[in-house]
Design an enzyme around this catalytic site. Structure first.
Site, short mmCIF file in Angstrom:
data_model
loop_
_atom_site.label_atom_id
_atom_site.label_comp_id
_atom_site.label_asym_id
_atom_site.label_seq_id
_atom_site.Cartn_x
_atom_site.Cartn_y
_atom_site.Cartn_z
N LYS A 94 9.34 10.73 17.38
CA LYS A 94 8.97 9.43 16.82
C LYS A 94 7.44 9.33 16.66
O LYS A 94 6.70 10.18 17.19
CB LYS A 94 9.51 8.33 17.74
CG LYS A 94 11.05 8.24 17.76
CD LYS A 94 11.51 7.15 18.74
CE LYS A 94 13.02 6.94 18.69
NZ LYS A 94 13.44 5.86 19.63
N GLU A 121 23.51 11.25 10.31
CA GLU A 121 22.05 11.29 10.43
C GLU A 121 21.47 12.58 9.87
O GLU A 121 20.43 12.56 9.19
CB GLU A 121 21.66 11.14 11.90
CG GLU A 121 21.97 9.74 12.45
CD GLU A 121 21.77 9.60 13.95
OE1 GLU A 121 22.04 8.51 14.47
OE2 GLU A 121 21.36 10.59 14.61
N TYR A 153 18.97 3.19 11.38
CA TYR A 153 19.22 2.29 12.51
C TYR A 153 20.18 1.16 12.15
O TYR A 153 20.18 0.12 12.83
CB TYR A 153 17.89 1.74 13.04
CG TYR A 153 17.16 2.71 13.95
CD1 TYR A 153 17.81 3.32 15.04
CD2 TYR A 153 15.82 3.01 13.76
CE1 TYR A 153 17.14 4.20 15.89
CE2 TYR A 153 15.14 3.89 14.62
CZ TYR A 153 15.82 4.48 15.67
OH TYR A 153 15.16 5.35 16.52
N ARG A 173 11.55 11.78 28.08
CA ARG A 173 11.15 10.38 28.27
C ARG A 173 10.67 10.12 29.70
O ARG A 173 9.73 9.35 29.91
CB ARG A 173 12.33 9.48 27.91
CG ARG A 173 12.60 9.44 26.39
CD ARG A 173 13.98 8.88 26.10
NE ARG A 173 14.18 8.55 24.69
CZ ARG A 173 15.38 8.22 24.19
NH1 ARG A 173 16.45 8.17 24.98
NH2 ARG A 173 15.50 7.94 22.91
N ASN A 192 9.62 5.35 23.16
CA ASN A 192 10.33 6.36 23.96
C ASN A 192 10.40 7.74 23.30
O ASN A 192 11.22 8.57 23.68
CB ASN A 192 11.70 5.84 24.38
CG ASN A 192 12.61 5.58 23.21
OD1 ASN A 192 12.22 5.75 22.06
ND2 ASN A 192 13.84 5.17 23.49
N PHE A 199 15.86 -6.39 18.98
CA PHE A 199 14.70 -5.51 18.84
C PHE A 199 14.68 -4.76 17.50
O PHE A 199 13.81 -3.93 17.27
CB PHE A 199 14.66 -4.50 19.99
CG PHE A 199 15.92 -3.67 20.14
CD1 PHE A 199 16.11 -2.53 19.35
CD2 PHE A 199 16.90 -4.04 21.04
CE1 PHE A 199 17.27 -1.77 19.49
CE2 PHE A 199 18.07 -3.28 21.17
CZ PHE A 199 18.25 -2.14 20.38
N HIS A 234 14.25 10.53 19.21
CA HIS A 234 15.60 10.09 18.86
C HIS A 234 16.52 11.30 18.92
O HIS A 234 16.13 12.40 18.53
CB HIS A 234 15.64 9.51 17.44
CG HIS A 234 17.05 9.33 16.94
ND1 HIS A 234 17.79 8.21 17.22
CD2 HIS A 234 17.87 10.17 16.23
CE1 HIS A 234 19.01 8.36 16.70
NE2 HIS A 234 19.08 9.53 16.08
N ARG A 252 20.57 15.11 24.42
CA ARG A 252 20.36 13.80 25.05
C ARG A 252 19.99 13.92 26.53
O ARG A 252 19.21 13.13 27.05
CB ARG A 252 21.58 12.90 24.84
CG ARG A 252 21.64 12.40 23.38
CD ARG A 252 22.71 11.35 23.17
NE ARG A 252 22.43 10.09 23.83
CZ ARG A 252 21.76 9.07 23.27
NH1 ARG A 252 21.27 9.16 22.05
NH2 ARG A 252 21.60 7.95 23.94
N THR A 269 17.38 6.07 27.68
CA THR A 269 16.68 5.33 26.61
C THR A 269 15.40 4.68 27.12
O THR A 269 14.37 4.72 26.45
CB THR A 269 17.63 4.26 26.03
OG1 THR A 269 18.82 4.91 25.58
CG2 THR A 269 16.99 3.51 24.88
#
Ligand code: IDP
Ligand code: MG
Length: 149
Positions: free
Chosen positions: A9, A126, A49, A102, A112, A57, A115, A85, A91
């Site tokens: 990100k 995606e 998203y 993270r 964070n 948010f 993704h 993940r 998250t």
């Protein structure tokens, strides 16, 4: 074999953490099959998203993800989605285990760093949002017999 879409990100890019973040997936044993550097448009962010559109948010999430360039990658492997993940961590970076991206590099849920797709269905959607099939590379990795039984 599974594929997962991973994004570094904008905070990861701005903080010069691209290399460190890529290294973690690479060292884990996932195989890189696609990569590009881009700034996401509003339209791409809204599609990516879409599942969060009703969340409070959502607006800040879209402005965060479009605020600067990202690195988009496709990583492949057995159980690639779960493996990626667990390498990313929870998250909320404050709750993420030390040793995860993270947990080691982040402090807030809205910053964070990465993704990763959360299911095979979402991974396929995606990956197709960011990459054409022609942009994904099928290649034999010489280390594979040392990573996979
Ligand atoms: P994930 O990235 O771990 O899959 P999701 O629940 O899919 O987490 O949320 C997508 C992204 O939205 C998160 O990575 C984070 O950047 C942001 N986000 C999620 N929950 C919150 C929140 O409560 N406040 C602010 N941002 C959030
Ligand atoms: Mg998610």
């Amino acid at each position: 074999m599974q594929r997962t879409l991973i994004l570094v990100k904008p905070d990861g890019v701005q903080r010069s953490l691209i290399g460190q973040i890529i290294s973690r997936f690479e060292q884990r044993g996932l195989k890189l099959v696609g990569m590009k550097f881009l700034q996401m448009s509003q339209a791409l962010a809204e599609q990516h998203y879409a599942v969060h559109a009703a969340r409070p948010f959502y607006q800040s999430l879209v402005s965060y993800i479009t605020s600067g360039p990202v690195v988009a990658m496709v990583w492949e492997g057995k159980d690639a989605i779960a493996a990626a993940r667990s390498t990313m961590g929870a998250t909320n970076p404050v709750a993420a285990a030390p040793g995860t991206i993270r947990g080691d590099l982040g402090m807030e849920i809205g910053r964070n760093l990465v993704h990763g797709s959360d299911s095979p269905e979402n991974a396929e959607k995606e990956v197709n949002l960011f990459f054409s099939e022609a942009e994904l590379v099928a290649w034999a990795r010489s280390a594979d017999p040392w990573i996979r039984e």
